[in-house]
Motif scaffolding. Structure first.
Motif, mmCIF file in Angstrom:
data_model
loop_
_atom_site.group_PDB
_atom_site.id
_atom_site.type_symbol
_atom_site.label_atom_id
_atom_site.label_comp_id
_atom_site.label_asym_id
_atom_site.label_seq_id
_atom_site.Cartn_x
_atom_site.Cartn_y
_atom_site.Cartn_z
ATOM 1 N N LYS A 2 0.822 -1.209 0.000
ATOM 2 C CA LYS A 2 0.000 0.000 0.000
ATOM 3 C C LYS A 2 0.859 1.264 0.000
ATOM 4 N N VAL A 3 1.895 1.258 0.835
ATOM 5 C CA VAL A 3 2.758 2.438 0.929
ATOM 6 C C VAL A 3 3.439 2.705 -0.409
ATOM 7 N N ILE A 4 3.928 1.641 -1.041
ATOM 8 C CA ILE A 4 4.637 1.806 -2.321
ATOM 9 C C ILE A 4 3.719 2.397 -3.384
ATOM 10 N N VAL A 5 2.514 1.838 -3.540
ATOM 11 C CA VAL A 5 1.629 2.343 -4.603
ATOM 12 C C VAL A 5 1.139 3.759 -4.276
ATOM 13 N N TYR A 6 0.934 4.055 -2.997
ATOM 14 C CA TYR A 6 0.510 5.400 -2.625
ATOM 15 C C TYR A 6 1.641 6.394 -2.868
ATOM 16 N N LEU A 7 2.869 5.958 -2.593
ATOM 17 C CA LEU A 7 4.042 6.793 -2.844
ATOM 18 C C LEU A 7 4.200 7.057 -4.335
ATOM 19 N N VAL A 8 4.074 6.018 -5.151
ATOM 20 C CA VAL A 8 4.194 6.179 -6.604
ATOM 21 C C VAL A 8 3.098 7.085 -7.136
ATOM 22 N N ALA A 9 1.870 6.895 -6.646
ATOM 23 C CA ALA A 9 0.759 7.748 -7.080
ATOM 24 C C ALA A 9 1.019 9.208 -6.709
ATOM 25 N N GLY A 10 1.622 9.435 -5.541
ATOM 26 C CA GLY A 10 1.967 10.793 -5.138
ATOM 27 C C GLY A 10 3.008 11.407 -6.056
ATOM 28 N N GLY A 11 4.040 10.616 -6.423
ATOM 29 C CA GLY A 11 5.059 11.107 -7.338
ATOM 30 C C GLY A 11 4.489 11.434 -8.706
ATOM 31 N N LEU A 12 3.600 10.574 -9.220
ATOM 32 C CA LEU A 12 2.957 10.842 -10.507
ATOM 33 C C LEU A 12 2.100 12.109 -10.441
ATOM 34 N N ALA A 13 1.425 12.307 -9.317
ATOM 35 C CA ALA A 13 0.616 13.516 -9.152
ATOM 36 C C ALA A 13 1.494 14.762 -9.167
#
Length: 372
Positions: free
Chosen positions: A240-251
């Motif tokens: 969860k942390v990894i995908v949320y982190l990646v989504a934040g970077g893409l945003a």
């Protein structure tokens, strides 16, 4: 035929890259550049919502952070009468009597650091917020509420920091300069448009990589039955942390691209309606598909522009009607609708029988119809 279907998205990308700049006016091309930049944040939302089942209503935080990062750099490196004050600092500092550059602005003199900060700062913030939430096993509607509450905190904080980031007025970038070009000029905007189209497939491929293989299976397991996944020995928190982190970077990347093409970044990017609209783009396009969010972001925003030009006050009604229409008749979104039968699926939603693909004669059996 299957190969052709796989090539369609890339053919459309090539069309947008080479043909659209030749046939569209500069105004329309700039709008499409913004739409494609918004498609990147939509991909991140699909990664965490469509594949992991985490409905985040706070992606505007990371979107705005990326925009502020590029905006701060452009204001620092540009020296002209439009953006620079008498003390050599960005002009808005004069309005609040600030003579010394705030310490957190200093690193943004560097262009390489800015390119890193655009995605790194949002990713770090998303990772910290995500870890604090997921380690306490907060999920479902409570996760959505917390992300929206976090959004409100960031919005009010940035809105009140006049002396640091110009508060509610935001940072204007259209009159700044980069690589010898004025950011708001036609030549610069075409460059930004093409950069956006180059980064969009990379964002797609990153999400495609994360949703494939065992990692992708784990994400789907979290979405469908997290308790069972824990029972099999998996700890869902790192996933969860990894995908949320990646989504934040893409945003963050999306926010930076949108800022240089819209000409301003402000706390309004962190307003609640903005983050909710991002979710609507994914729902309309088709969550859990990756292609769908790109379609949704471009289509919904283009429709918004057309409706707003004709009837400025009607867009909210159109948007609400579009969302209801998709939820009722296209629960898999536009892309999923075409992929799963299209028109026949819509007829089934109205109660008209859908013929069986495996045993078509069953539909014509009167005895079977009477039993069912």
């Amino acid at each position: 035929m299957k190969l052709f279907k796989k090539l369609i998205p890339w053919l459309l990308l090539a069309f947008a890259f080479f043909v659209l700049p030749a046939i569209l006016s500069q105004f329309r091309l700039n709008l499409f550049g913004r739409y494609f930049s918004l498609a990147i944040v939509a991909l991140g939302i699909d990664l965490i919502w469509g594949y992991t089942g985490l409905l985040s209503l706070g992606q505007g935080i990371f979107f705005a952070l990326g925009g502020y990062a590029i905006g701060m750099h452009l204001l620092l490196v540009t020296q002209n009468d439009f953006t620079t004050g008498a003390n050599g600092l960005p002009k808005f500092f004069e309005n609040y009597g600030v003579d010394n550059l705030p310490f957190f602005w200093q690193p943004f003199w560097s262009f390489p650091w800015t390119l890193i900060a655009i995605w790194l700062i949002p990713a770090i913030v998303a990772g910290l917020v995500g870890y604090l939430i997921f380690r306490n096993r907060i999920k479902g509607v409570y996760f959505s509420i917390i992300t929206q509450a976090s959004l409100m905190v960031f919005y009010h904080f940035f809105n009140g920091q006049q002396k640091l980031v110009n508060g509610t007025n935001g940072l204007k970038t259209s009159t700044t300069e980069i690589f010898g070009m004025v950011v708001g000029s036609d030549d610069a905007q075409i460059v930004f448009y093409r950069i956006t189209l180059i980064l969009l497939p990379f964002a797609y491929l990153l999400c495609k990589f994360l949703t494939s293989g065992r990692f992708g299976d784990a994400l789907i397991g979290i979405r469908d039955d997290e308790a069972r996944l824990r029972f099999t020995g998996f700890n869902p928190v790192p996933f969860k942390v990894i995908v949320y982190l990646v989504a934040g970077g893409l945003a963050g990347i999306s926010g930076a691209l949108y800022t240089i093409q819209s000409g301003i970044v402000s706390p309004q990017y962190m307003a609640i309606p903005m983050s909710i609209e991002m979710v609507i783009w994914v729902a309309v396009g088709g969550r859990g598909t990756l292609i769908g969010p790109i379609i949704g972001a471009v289509l919904v925003n283009y429709l918004r522009s057309l409706v707003s030009e004709a009837l400025p006050e009607a867009w909210l009604f159109v948007q609400g009607g579009l969302f209801i229409f998709v939820v009722v008749l296209m629960p898999d979104g536009i892309y999923g609708w075409f992929k799963n039968g299209g028109f026949m699926s819509m007829l089934a939603a109205f109660g008209l029988a859908k013929k069986s693909a495996t045993y078509p004669k069953v539909d014509m059996d009167e005895g079977y119809a009477a039993e069912s």
